[in-house]
Design a protein around this motif. Structure first.
Motif, PDB file in Angstrom:
ATOM      1  N   LEU A  55     -16.415   3.023  -7.200  1.00 20.98           N
ATOM      2  CA  LEU A  55     -15.230   3.448  -7.958  1.00 20.98           C
ATOM      3  C   LEU A  55     -14.980   2.468  -9.105  1.00 20.98           C
ATOM      4  O   LEU A  55     -14.700   2.878 -10.241  1.00 20.98           O
ATOM      5  N   VAL A  92      -5.233   6.492  -3.263  1.00 16.24           N
ATOM      6  CA  VAL A  92      -6.369   6.977  -4.044  1.00 16.24           C
ATOM      7  C   VAL A  92      -6.621   8.484  -3.938  1.00 16.24           C
ATOM      8  O   VAL A  92      -7.603   8.991  -4.476  1.00 16.24           O
ATOM      9  N   ASN A 143      -8.677   9.421  -7.108  1.00 17.65           N
ATOM     10  CA  ASN A 143      -9.949   8.880  -7.605  1.00 17.65           C
ATOM     11  C   ASN A 143     -10.674   9.881  -8.503  1.00 17.65           C
ATOM     12  O   ASN A 143     -10.386  11.081  -8.483  1.00 17.65           O
ATOM     13  N   THR A 150     -15.477   9.815  -2.606  1.00 16.76           N
ATOM     14  CA  THR A 150     -15.788  10.095  -4.003  1.00 16.76           C
ATOM     15  C   THR A 150     -17.116  10.844  -4.118  1.00 16.76           C
ATOM     16  O   THR A 150     -17.347  11.544  -5.099  1.00 16.76           O
TER      17      THR A 150
END
Ligand code: KOT
Length: 837
Positions: free
Chosen positions: A139, A452, A482, A678
């Motif tokens: 990230l 997030v 995110n 993610t």
């Protein structure tokens, strides 16, 4: 000094420092120049690695020009900057990314082709920069790409580990760890700044003195010191001249200190001290989502935050502004609690060294810092034992106790007579010994705290930070979902799909405004387009099949459904549940007649990921996957209907091959445990469907792509507590299908069942903390729905296109813009292309 130079000298410099031209001839000359001089090789005696080194050096020259120009212009303009403090930057390879971002890929392709090399092979020679564990570190890397692309003035600060995340090899089905020698050959992607060196103290004692006005002052006298040396990593934006910086610190022995012992004739001690100093940045801690609590880790954290703050403060001081302007010039983002000591260090610099009064200093501190929380897992919450902390950082401990005292006084004033509340909110946990709760310190020292993903951000407000929300109010606790960079995770890793999207949308603007992908939705009815779309997916699967053949020695058919779960191995991520369902599938196929088998959807189940070296249960999961693979892959009764592979040493560059090739990927954590995830975004962006729980960012992906294009199963976050309770106290029996699978393992279907007993024990009724049994039936059903949906290829291709089309929200550009506008209050500054260095 330039000012004193005669005009002709100034002009000569200006002429000679003009940026390099970027035509094929100039680039070829620069490559050959590096081969024959920098690398001292004969041009006709070269391999792919030498070619890589030369191309990298030539690329680096162009990066440095931009980096210089950007940093020069920013020094002059001196806008507010953001500093992203992260113990992990999982950058992966740099060359392809740098060439694409600078718009030079095509020219370099042609240049080296004529020199007898092929770009794809040359790219493969680069080792990953693997200074991170997983999602948190990657990230940080995506955010650095977006910050540069959006022209935000931003620096990352981290550590230059000699060894990144360990290399994983599979021996007899077990994970074995090998050191990551990523610096064995020169690293062309860093600029050593040997002139930038900062002394960092440890240990010692605190002097208390009355100054001339009778004010009590504290002066820390460290017992030891080490040097921090800067290494700068240029981060070029995409389609912009801007080039940001990540400054990584390396520890070195202090010369002064080293020589004292040496001169006294105590050579052994001087060498030992030197080794201890270098140890600080020698290795990345390989734990993801768990806290190791080791002294060396605390040393890393202080070494890094102190060096970074010193650097930031020095830069601020050059501008000759008032201290009260500091938060208007500087925003500091804390990537999890790892850099929380920066809060204490800034307060110490302001009060002890700059002589500000406590309250003024504290106001500056809290306006400067903001904190991102990435996890709610209790084992990941950072706590440091007070005695160990006091030994290493005595003055910082005093400051923490003062911060806590003033904070609790305010809480007491707002909510009188609630000892329980004070105990719960205190930065100090009253245990034996006392513990410093870093998350509480981070919340108290920051003006904004964010989660997030939407679900995660709302969960932290009702659980770990509930009391703080009641005290500070809702506005301090916000969500920043995110995102991932579409440059690396589509354009670079899936060039064919990128080209098709650009052709279809009529421009490549989507790479900087990902919402434009929605234009693809209109194409689902276009059969020719669907065919092209699916042909690209198949080509990517062929490429992955080659990698699997090479790394696992298993032949898989690119016509099967590719089912992927790649991520760190952790109980909460439930790779165990996945392999149990694979065993269920295997048993089902084995029980079928030939006629029944004819209608089975062939599947390749692909696993990858590292387990923390000390995480016994996670390592057993890897062993089980490999044992199941060994049996299934050679069973003639199954053939191509089911294959299982574990790809060793999963990392960023392997992910770049896997992500574009997935048909379905698994994001199946127990609801409420995965803060965001993610890779889920990367897969869907590449037209891969996902099967998942209502956890982390899956919830928002569902919202964007619609329930027809995602396979959701399992319990919801708010049901977890009751399910655990029911299991524990009402003895809810184990799911029967799961029971069958366990019996098969226990009967020895996959090697000696004794090996797996500790794993199976985690499923004992009442102990199944991650609720595998509770979710098992719905998981099996969801997987059957995947099979059925995949058989309708036309429908599937439409879903695949719609997935990509609706992923605009999950660009890290969107995330970073939100941070910039709602937390950092910074504005873009676009570097002017003046053609000079
Ligand atoms: C915690 C302690 C040490 C090392 C890493 C962690 C960590 C990693 N905590 N959370 N993460 C992951 O961060 C990602 C980026 O926000 C999330 O997508 C993911 O869900 C977290 O598990």
């Amino acid at each position: 000094e330039k000012a004193k130079w005669p005009k002709e000298t100034v002009d000569l410099w200006a002429k000679l420092s003009k940026k390099e031209a970027n035509d094929i001839d100039t680039i070829q000359r620069s490559i050959v120049h590096h081969v024959t001089t920098t690398l001292a090789r004969a041009a006709y005696n070269m391999d792919n690695f030498t070619a890589y080194q030369a191309v990298a050096l030539s690329t680096r020259d162009r990066l440095i020009s931009r980096w210089n120009e950007t940093q020069g212009q920013l020094s002059k303009a001196d806008p507010k900057r953001v500093y992203y403090l992260s113990l992990e930057f999982l950058l992966g390879r740099s060359m392809d990314n740098a060439l694409l971002n600078m718009g030079l890929k095509g020219t370099y392709d042609k240049s080296i082709e004529k020199l007898g090399f092929n770009m794809e092979d040359v790219i493969e020679s680069e080792v990953d920069a693997a200074l991170g564990n997983g999602g948190l570190g990657r990230l940080a890397a995506c955010y650095m790409d977006s910050l540069a692309t959006l022209d935000y003035p931003a620096w990352g600060y981290g550590l230059r580990y000699n060894y990144g995340i360990f290399q994983q090899r599979i021996v007899d089905g077990y994970q074995t760890e090998y050191p990551d020698y990523w610096l064995n050959f020169d690293n062309p992607w860093e600029l050593p700044r040997l002139d930038i060196s900062i002394q960092i103290g440890f240990g010692g004692h605190v002097q208390t003195i009355q100054d001339e006005y009778g004010v009590t002052r504290h002066n820390w006298v460290p017992a030891q010191s080490v040097q921090a040396i800067a290494y700068d990593v240029p981060i070029p934006g995409y389609d912009t001249e801007n080039c940001n910086n990540i400054r990584l610190w390396r520890s070195k022995p202090t010369r002064v200190f080293d020589l004292t012992s040496f001169n006294e004739g105590n050579y052994e001690k001087s060498v030992e001290d030197a080794t201890n100093a270098e140890k600080i940045t020698s290795v990345l801690y390989p734990n993801d989502n768990t806290m190791a609590g080791k002294e060396l880790r605390l040393k890393q954290q202080y070494f890094w935050t102190a060096a970074s703050l010193h650097d930031i403060v020095r830069r601020f001081k050059k501008s000759m502004r008032e201290w009260s302007d500091f938060p208007d010039q500087v925003a500091i983002q804390l990537n999890d609690t790892h850099p929380t000591l920066a809060i204490v260090e800034l307060q110490r610099l302001l009060v002890d060294e700059e002589m500000l009064n406590w309250d003024d200093a504290w106001e500056i501190v809290t306006k400067t810092f903001a904190f991102t929380n990435h996890t709610v897992l209790p084992e990941a919450m950072e706590k440091w034992s007070v005695p160990m902390f006091e030994y290493l950082l005595p003055r910082h401990l005093q400051i923490i106790f003062d911060i806590n005292l003033f904070f609790l006084q305010k809480v007491e004033k707002k909510v009188p007579n609630d000892r329980g509340l004070l105990n719960r909110m205190s930065i100090i946990e009253e245990a034996q010994p006392q513990q410093i709760r870093m998350a509480h310190l981070a919340v108290v020292g920051s003006h904004k705290v964010n989660g997030v993903a939407a679900l995660h951000s709302s969960l932290i407000k009702t659980t770990i930070f509930k009391d703080f929300v009641d005290y500070y109010g809702e506005e301090k606790f916000i969500n920043k979902t995110n995102g991932v960079t579409p440059r690396r995770w589509l354009h670079q890793s899936n060039p064919q799909l990128s080209a098709l999207i650009t052709e279809t949308l009529g421009s490549d603007k989507w790479l900087k405004d990902l919402s434009l992908l929605k234009g693809l939705a209109a194409k689902t009815g276009d059969a020719a387009f669907r065919k092209k779309w699916m042909a690209i997916k198949r080509a990517n699967k062929v490429r992955l099949a080659e990698l699997i053949k090479e790394r696992c020695g298993v032949e898989v058919s690119p016509d099967a459904l590719f089912d992927v779960q790649v991520k760190r191995i952790h109980e909460y991520k439930r790779q165990f549940m996945n392999i149990l369902s694979v065993i269920h599938r295997y048993r089902t196929i084995k029980s079928m007649t030939a006629a029944q088998k004819a209608s089975v959807q062939p599947r390749v189940v692909i696993f990858g990921g590292k387990a923390a070296p000390g995480y016994y249960i996670a390592k057993l999961v890897i062993k089980l996957i490999n044992s199941v693979a060994a049996v299934v892959n050679q069973d003639p009764a199954v053939g191509d209907l089911l294959k299982v592979v574990f790809i060793p040493d999963y990392n960023v560059s392997v992910a770049e091959v896997i992500v574009p090739a997935s048909d379905i990927s698994q994001h199946i954590s127990t609801a409420g445990t995965e803060a965001s995830g993610t890779s889920n975004m990367k897969f869907v962006l590449n037209g891969g469907l996902i099967i998942g729980t209502l956890d982390g960012a899956n919830v928002e992906i569902l919202e964007e792509i619609g329930e027809d294009n995602i396979f959701i199963f399992g319990c919801m976050a708010h049901e977890v507590e009751d399910l655990r309770h029911a299991q524990r106290y009402r003895g809810v029996p184990m799911d029967p299908a799961l029971q069958g699978v366990i019996s098969a393992i226990e009967k020895g279907t996959f090697e000696d069942p004794k090996i797996f007993q500790p794993l199976i024990s985690t499923l004992t009724v009442g102990k199944d903390f991650y609720l595998i049994s509770a979710d098992f039936a719905s998981y099996i059903t969801a997987n059957q729905q995947v099979d059925a949906a995949y058989k309708k290829q036309d429908e599937w291709s439409k879903k695949s296109i719609l997935c990509t089309a609706h992923m605009g929200k999950f660009s890290s550009d969107r995330s970073v813009k939100e941070y910039a506008e709602e937390i950092w209050n910074i504005k873009p500054y676009s570097v002017k292309d003046e053609g000079y260095m």
